[in-house]
Motif scaffolding. Structure first.
Motif, PDB file in Angstrom:
ATOM      1  N   PHE A  19       0.778  -3.016   2.197  1.00 51.14           N
ATOM      2  CA  PHE A  19       1.387  -1.892   1.500  1.00 51.14           C
ATOM      3  C   PHE A  19       2.109  -2.422   0.265  1.00 51.14           C
ATOM      4  CE2 PHE A  19       1.290  -0.599   5.980  1.00 51.14           C
ATOM      5  CZ  PHE A  19       0.626   0.617   5.879  1.00 51.14           C
ATOM      6  N   SER A  20       1.967  -1.723  -0.854  1.00 49.32           N
ATOM      7  CA  SER A  20       2.661  -2.086  -2.091  1.00 49.32           C
ATOM      8  C   SER A  20       3.285  -0.831  -2.690  1.00 49.32           C
ATOM      9  CB  SER A  20       1.693  -2.716  -3.100  1.00 49.32           C
ATOM     10  OG  SER A  20       1.071  -3.866  -2.569  1.00 49.32           O
ATOM     11  N   TYR A  21       4.397  -1.013  -3.410  1.00 46.95           N
ATOM     12  CA  TYR A  21       5.036   0.152  -4.010  1.00 46.95           C
ATOM     13  C   TYR A  21       5.668  -0.217  -5.344  1.00 46.95           C
ATOM     14  CZ  TYR A  21       9.563  -1.769  -2.566  1.00 46.95           C
ATOM     15  OH  TYR A  21      10.657  -2.574  -2.416  1.00 46.95           O
ATOM     16  N   THR A  45      12.206  -6.206   1.656  1.00 45.45           N
ATOM     17  CA  THR A  45      12.915  -7.094   0.725  1.00 45.45           C
ATOM     18  C   THR A  45      12.025  -7.506  -0.431  1.00 45.45           C
ATOM     19  OG1 THR A  45      12.281  -9.014   2.067  1.00 45.45           O
ATOM     20  CG2 THR A  45      14.411  -7.983   2.542  1.00 45.45           C
ATOM     21  N   ALA A  46      10.798  -7.046  -0.429  1.00 42.23           N
ATOM     22  CA  ALA A  46       9.850  -7.321  -1.507  1.00 42.23           C
ATOM     23  C   ALA A  46       9.074  -6.049  -1.788  1.00 42.23           C
ATOM     24  CB  ALA A  46       8.904  -8.456  -1.116  1.00 42.23           C
ATOM     25  N   LYS A  47       8.262  -6.074  -2.845  1.00 41.02           N
ATOM     26  CA  LYS A  47       7.534  -4.872  -3.248  1.00 41.02           C
ATOM     27  C   LYS A  47       6.221  -4.708  -2.499  1.00 41.02           C
ATOM     28  CE  LYS A  47       9.555  -4.852  -7.883  1.00 41.02           C
ATOM     29  NZ  LYS A  47       9.286  -4.945  -9.340  1.00 41.02           N
ATOM     30  N   SER A  48       6.016  -5.504  -1.463  1.00 39.91           N
ATOM     31  CA  SER A  48       4.803  -5.366  -0.655  1.00 39.91           C
ATOM     32  C   SER A  48       5.105  -5.801   0.777  1.00 39.91           C
ATOM     33  CB  SER A  48       3.655  -6.200  -1.226  1.00 39.91           C
ATOM     34  OG  SER A  48       3.971  -7.573  -1.201  1.00 39.91           O
ATOM     35  N   LYS A  49       4.283  -5.302   1.696  1.00 40.28           N
ATOM     36  CA  LYS A  49       4.431  -5.630   3.105  1.00 40.28           C
ATOM     37  C   LYS A  49       3.041  -5.720   3.719  1.00 40.28           C
ATOM     38  CE  LYS A  49       6.235  -5.996   7.291  1.00 40.28           C
ATOM     39  NZ  LYS A  49       6.957  -7.215   7.732  1.00 40.28           N
ATOM     40  N   ALA A  50       2.705  -6.889   4.290  1.00 38.52           N
ATOM     41  CA  ALA A  50       1.392  -7.107   4.896  1.00 38.52           C
ATOM     42  C   ALA A  50       1.525  -7.188   6.406  1.00 38.52           C
ATOM     43  CB  ALA A  50       0.757  -8.386   4.343  1.00 38.52           C
ATOM     44  N   TYR A  51       0.507  -6.689   7.109  1.00 35.88           N
ATOM     45  CA  TYR A  51       0.459  -6.747   8.564  1.00 35.88           C
ATOM     46  C   TYR A  51      -0.813  -7.455   9.011  1.00 35.88           C
ATOM     47  CZ  TYR A  51       4.304  -3.454   9.214  1.00 35.88           C
ATOM     48  OH  TYR A  51       5.534  -2.857   9.222  1.00 35.88           O
ATOM     49  N   ALA A  98      -1.992   1.361  -0.420  1.00 37.33           N
ATOM     50  CA  ALA A  98      -2.383   0.528   0.724  1.00 37.33           C
ATOM     51  C   ALA A  98      -3.733  -0.106   0.437  1.00 37.33           C
ATOM     52  CB  ALA A  98      -2.448   1.352   2.000  1.00 37.33           C
ATOM     53  N   SER A  99      -3.928  -1.309   0.954  1.00 39.33           N
ATOM     54  CA  SER A  99      -5.178  -2.029   0.715  1.00 39.33           C
ATOM     55  C   SER A  99      -6.343  -1.417   1.482  1.00 39.33           C
ATOM     56  CB  SER A  99      -5.030  -3.497   1.103  1.00 39.33           C
ATOM     57  OG  SER A  99      -4.699  -3.619   2.482  1.00 39.33           O
ATOM     58  N   ALA A 100      -6.041  -0.624   2.518  1.00 41.18           N
ATOM     59  CA  ALA A 100      -7.087   0.042   3.297  1.00 41.18           C
ATOM     60  C   ALA A 100      -6.490   1.286   3.926  1.00 41.18           C
ATOM     61  CB  ALA A 100      -7.638  -0.871   4.382  1.00 41.18           C
ATOM     62  N   THR A 101      -7.303   2.326   4.081  1.00 39.46           N
ATOM     63  CA  THR A 101      -6.832   3.553   4.710  1.00 39.46           C
ATOM     64  C   THR A 101      -7.586   3.854   6.006  1.00 39.46           C
ATOM     65  OG1 THR A 101      -8.314   4.849   3.291  1.00 39.46           O
ATOM     66  CG2 THR A 101      -6.025   4.578   2.559  1.00 39.46           C
ATOM     67  N   THR A 102      -8.663   3.124   6.277  1.00 42.65           N
ATOM     68  CA  THR A 102      -9.361   3.212   7.554  1.00 42.65           C
ATOM     69  C   THR A 102      -9.377   1.816   8.160  1.00 42.65           C
ATOM     70  OG1 THR A 102     -10.752   5.048   6.809  1.00 42.65           O
ATOM     71  CG2 THR A 102     -11.499   3.816   8.745  1.00 42.65           C
ATOM     72  N   ILE A 103      -8.728   1.656   9.304  1.00 46.45           N
ATOM     73  CA  ILE A 103      -8.505   0.327   9.871  1.00 46.45           C
ATOM     74  C   ILE A 103      -8.933   0.319  11.331  1.00 46.45           C
ATOM     75  CG2 ILE A 103      -6.797  -1.480  10.273  1.00 46.45           C
ATOM     76  CD1 ILE A 103      -5.029   0.056   8.168  1.00 46.45           C
ATOM     77  N   VAL A 161      18.831  -1.026  -4.773  1.00 47.72           N
ATOM     78  CA  VAL A 161      18.244   0.082  -4.025  1.00 47.72           C
ATOM     79  C   VAL A 161      17.729  -0.452  -2.682  1.00 47.72           C
ATOM     80  CG1 VAL A 161      16.533   1.930  -4.006  1.00 47.72           C
ATOM     81  CG2 VAL A 161      17.561   1.189  -6.179  1.00 47.72           C
ATOM     82  N   THR A 162      17.945   0.292  -1.618  1.00 52.57           N
ATOM     83  CA  THR A 162      17.413  -0.067  -0.300  1.00 52.57           C
ATOM     84  C   THR A 162      16.088   0.657  -0.088  1.00 52.57           C
ATOM     85  OG1 THR A 162      19.626  -0.379   0.591  1.00 52.57           O
ATOM     86  CG2 THR A 162      17.839  -0.039   2.178  1.00 52.57           C
ATOM     87  N   TYR A 163      15.037  -0.125   0.165  1.00 54.08           N
ATOM     88  CA  TYR A 163      13.697   0.458   0.366  1.00 54.08           C
ATOM     89  C   TYR A 163      13.279   0.289   1.829  1.00 54.08           C
ATOM     90  CZ  TYR A 163      13.233   0.657  -4.715  1.00 54.08           C
ATOM     91  OH  TYR A 163      13.409   0.934  -6.047  1.00 54.08           O
ATOM     92  N   THR A 164      12.707   1.332   2.382  1.00 52.27           N
ATOM     93  CA  THR A 164      12.257   1.324   3.776  1.00 52.27           C
ATOM     94  C   THR A 164      10.845   1.891   3.859  1.00 52.27           C
ATOM     95  OG1 THR A 164      14.531   1.681   4.542  1.00 52.27           O
ATOM     96  CG2 THR A 164      12.746   2.107   6.121  1.00 52.27           C
ATOM     97  N   LEU A 165       9.956   1.144   4.503  1.00 50.47           N
ATOM     98  CA  LEU A 165       8.610   1.645   4.780  1.00 50.47           C
ATOM     99  C   LEU A 165       8.667   2.436   6.076  1.00 50.47           C
ATOM    100  CD1 LEU A 165       5.502   1.695   4.265  1.00 50.47           C
ATOM    101  CD2 LEU A 165       5.381  -0.414   5.627  1.00 50.47           C
TER     102      LEU A 165
END
Length: 347
Positions: free
Chosen positions: A60-62, A95-101, A41-46, A73-77
């Protein structure tokens, strides 16, 4: 003899082909549980705020799970409260190797999970990998995040309160608001200077629309003189445009309940912070007890939470539960008219 030999050769060729075919069919791929991928994760204190709601709060990246061969493969955060063993987790298909919020999107999700705005909480996140129904589900490492959500504060129908306390500027004045838009307005204003106690109400953040002044005997008039509070202090202001009435009540806030040092018999005083315009203090609270906020060490004006508690206060609301004994930074925020909230942060 030639005919027999020809038939034998033909039969042999067919047998060889069938044997080759059987060997080819016998080559199978055996799936293992796979080597889990890694989640970062790009940050752990938010700490989320409305001012940065449009900015990226976390990404988040994996790395993919290694099953020893290429396959879909089905990936779920998965995101859940820490210690819940991912029960009632928020599951987000990837659907990608990263997820931003963005701050706004993350804040909406956190509040839907029951987190209280202004209170830090810990979450756990991981990646779930699924290949097929007969293959064991694989999970990545678990990341722990400390997050603090904020309230998406509504803007209710309002009157502006320009006065000598802030230079008679409607555009920068405090407001009193009507959440039901029923012409009943309320809000809090702090008057610090004995020479700056006069004010008026305006329907807009300027002097070009309807302005309300004092008609005497608690009445409002669009042609009346300045309104005023009797002395310096922190006041609850009310206006009723249907009845053309107004009132002010000076308040000094505290916290009360069997979780507080004074029990239910007496309020523990809070201190007003002029920089943040909030009330607060560090107070020892006892687990298993409850507390509420009240003004003037009396029950005429008291604020409790909803049920279940969500950090938003209402007059005469439910008792606020305390689950862990300790010293708490207590904050009461009345700066947003008709939308009041609090935080209890264990130190």
């Amino acid at each position: 003899m030639k005919t027999v030999l020809t038939k034998f050769l033909a039969f042999s060729s067919i047998a060889l082909l069938m044997l080759a075919s059987c060997k080819k069919d016998g080559v199978k791929v055996t799936a293992t549980s796979g080597k889990p991928g890694a989640l970062t994760a790009s940050a752990t204190t938010i700490v989320l705020t409305s001012a940065t709601a449009g900015d990226n709060a976390v990404s988040f990246s994996y790395t993919p799970t290694d099953y020893g061969f290429k396959s879909a493969v089905t990936y779920t955060l998965q995101i859940a409260l820490k210690g819940a063993n991912f029960a009632n987790s928020k599951d987000i298909g990837l659907t990608a190797k990263s997820k931003a919020y963005t701050g706004a999107d993350l804040n909406t999700m956190l509040l839907s999970m029951g987190l209280i705005a202004g209170n830090p909480a810990q979450l756990e996140t991981r990646i779930k990998s699924e290949l097929a129904t007969n293959v064991q589900t694989t999970y990545s490492n678990i990341l722990t995040l400390t997050v603090t959500p904020y309230f998406d504060i509504p803007f209710y129908a309002s009157l502006y309160v320009p006065g000598a306390y802030q230079g008679w500027s409607p555009a920068t004045a405090m407001r009193i608001s009507s959440p039901s838009d029923n012409k009943l307005y309320e809000g809090y204003v702090n008057y610090t200077d004995a020479g700056s106690l006069e004010f008026k109400y305006t329907s807009d953040p300027d002097w070009n629309h309807t302005n309300y002044g004092d008609a005497g005997s608690g009445k409002l008039s669009t042609s009346g003189g300045n309104l005023s509070v009797p002395s310096t202090g922190y006041y609850l202001l009310k206006a009723d445009l249907t009845g053309s009435t107004w009132s002010v009540t000076k308040t000094q806030w505290g916290i009360i309940g069997d979780a507080t040092p004074g029990g239910w018999g007496a309020s523990t005083a809070l201190t007003f912070d002029s920089a943040t315009q909030t009330w607060g203090g560090t107070i020892h609270l006892t687990a298993g007890g409850f507390c509420k906020f009240r003004a003037n060490d009396a029950w005429d004006i008291n604020l409790g939470d909803n049920k279940p508690a969500n950090g938003i206060l209402k007059y005469g609301g439910e008792n606020i539960p305390v689950t862990v004994t300790g010293d708490y930074k207590v904050t009461l925020d009345l700066t947003h008219p008709a939308f009041y909230f609090y935080s209890l942060i264990k130190q």
